[in-house]
Design a protein around this motif. Sequence first.
Motif, PDB file in Angstrom:
ATOM      1  N   ALA A  38      -2.911  -2.537   4.625  1.00  0.00           N
ATOM      2  CA  ALA A  38      -3.631  -3.737   5.063  1.00  0.00           C
ATOM      3  C   ALA A  38      -3.613  -4.787   3.952  1.00  0.00           C
ATOM      4  CB  ALA A  38      -5.069  -3.381   5.445  1.00  0.00           C
ATOM      5  N   ALA A  39      -3.795  -4.354   2.706  1.00  0.00           N
ATOM      6  CA  ALA A  39      -3.754  -5.293   1.581  1.00  0.00           C
ATOM      7  C   ALA A  39      -2.359  -5.896   1.429  1.00  0.00           C
ATOM      8  CB  ALA A  39      -4.183  -4.591   0.289  1.00  0.00           C
ATOM      9  N   LEU A  40      -1.319  -5.086   1.602  1.00  0.00           N
ATOM     10  CA  LEU A  40       0.049  -5.623   1.572  1.00  0.00           C
ATOM     11  C   LEU A  40       0.224  -6.679   2.667  1.00  0.00           C
ATOM     12  CD1 LEU A  40       2.122  -2.361   1.005  1.00  0.00           C
ATOM     13  CD2 LEU A  40       2.117  -4.348  -0.506  1.00  0.00           C
ATOM     14  N   GLY A  41      -0.284  -6.389   3.859  1.00  0.00           N
ATOM     15  CA  GLY A  41      -0.170  -7.329   4.960  1.00  0.00           C
ATOM     16  C   GLY A  41      -0.930  -8.617   4.701  1.00  0.00           C
ATOM     17  N   VAL A  42      -2.134  -8.517   4.188  1.00  0.00           N
ATOM     18  CA  VAL A  42      -2.913  -9.716   3.879  1.00  0.00           C
ATOM     19  C   VAL A  42      -2.218 -10.519   2.773  1.00  0.00           C
ATOM     20  CG1 VAL A  42      -5.110 -10.549   2.913  1.00  0.00           C
ATOM     21  CG2 VAL A  42      -5.108  -8.789   4.691  1.00  0.00           C
ATOM     22  N   GLY A  43      -1.674  -9.811   1.780  1.00  0.00           N
ATOM     23  CA  GLY A  43      -0.947 -10.515   0.713  1.00  0.00           C
ATOM     24  C   GLY A  43       0.261 -11.249   1.254  1.00  0.00           C
ATOM     25  N   MET A  44       1.012 -10.592   2.133  1.00  0.00           N
ATOM     26  CA  MET A  44       2.198 -11.248   2.691  1.00  0.00           C
ATOM     27  C   MET A  44       1.800 -12.374   3.652  1.00  0.00           C
ATOM     28  SD  MET A  44       5.479  -9.524   4.443  1.00  0.00           S
ATOM     29  CE  MET A  44       6.707 -10.538   5.243  1.00  0.00           C
ATOM     30  N   ALA A  45       0.666 -12.224   4.319  1.00  0.00           N
ATOM     31  CA  ALA A  45       0.205 -13.245   5.259  1.00  0.00           C
ATOM     32  C   ALA A  45      -0.489 -14.414   4.576  1.00  0.00           C
ATOM     33  CB  ALA A  45      -0.743 -12.611   6.282  1.00  0.00           C
ATOM     34  N   SER A  46      -0.804 -14.288   3.304  1.00  0.00           N
ATOM     35  CA  SER A  46      -1.594 -15.319   2.609  1.00  0.00           C
ATOM     36  C   SER A  46      -0.983 -16.721   2.653  1.00  0.00           C
ATOM     37  CB  SER A  46      -1.920 -14.893   1.192  1.00  0.00           C
ATOM     38  OG  SER A  46      -0.760 -14.724   0.419  1.00  0.00           O
ATOM     39  N   PRO A  47       0.343 -16.892   2.552  1.00  0.00           N
ATOM     40  CA  PRO A  47       0.875 -18.266   2.673  1.00  0.00           C
ATOM     41  C   PRO A  47       0.576 -18.881   4.046  1.00  0.00           C
ATOM     42  CG  PRO A  47       2.528 -16.866   1.678  1.00  0.00           C
ATOM     43  CD  PRO A  47       1.412 -15.966   2.163  1.00  0.00           C
TER      44      PRO A  47
END
Length: 189
Positions: A177-186
């Motif tokens: 989930a953290a990887l996904g949020v990091g990738m979704a941050s832009p």
Amino acid sequence: ASAEDAPLSMWSLVITALIGGFILNLMPCVFPVLSLKLLSFVREDDADLAQIRVGFIATAAGVVASFLVLASGLAALKAAGSTIGWGIQFQQPFFLGGMAIVVSLFAANLLGLFSVALPSAVMNGLTAKAQGSSVAAQFATGFVATLLATPCSAPFVGTAVGFALARGTSEIYLIFAALGVGMASPYLL
């Protein structure tokens, strides 16, 4: 490490996963998706700001959802007793053979050796979805971005994923989930 250090190390790995997910956007396999997404919204002069925001949120949701789908698959494989790891599929002869066949067929199609004709109703539907103004199309863009990111192991991703896969199901979900949020941050920014 003592039991008191465990929450600290877990949160440091969540931060590592957030950073790693963000860096995935800069990898050559994912960066074009981000830039094309941004350009598609820049070209839409008549779109209202709310519609653009909804599109970015839908794409971010697609990214996070696809990472959770990956986490679910890995957690299920681990629960079934399989040995799992990031990129382990590239060590499997059946996966490599299947990918070689898919890439060869794709290349043969591009070279004009054969073509697959789809019914016009299917083509029209795919064309409408590809032009991507619907929320579902924006959500699917997030899935595509994650699909393109799976071969990449940006700095920090390997550390976070390796940790998660060595732990339990809750850690797998938290790190992915953290990887996904990091990738979704832009998209969220």
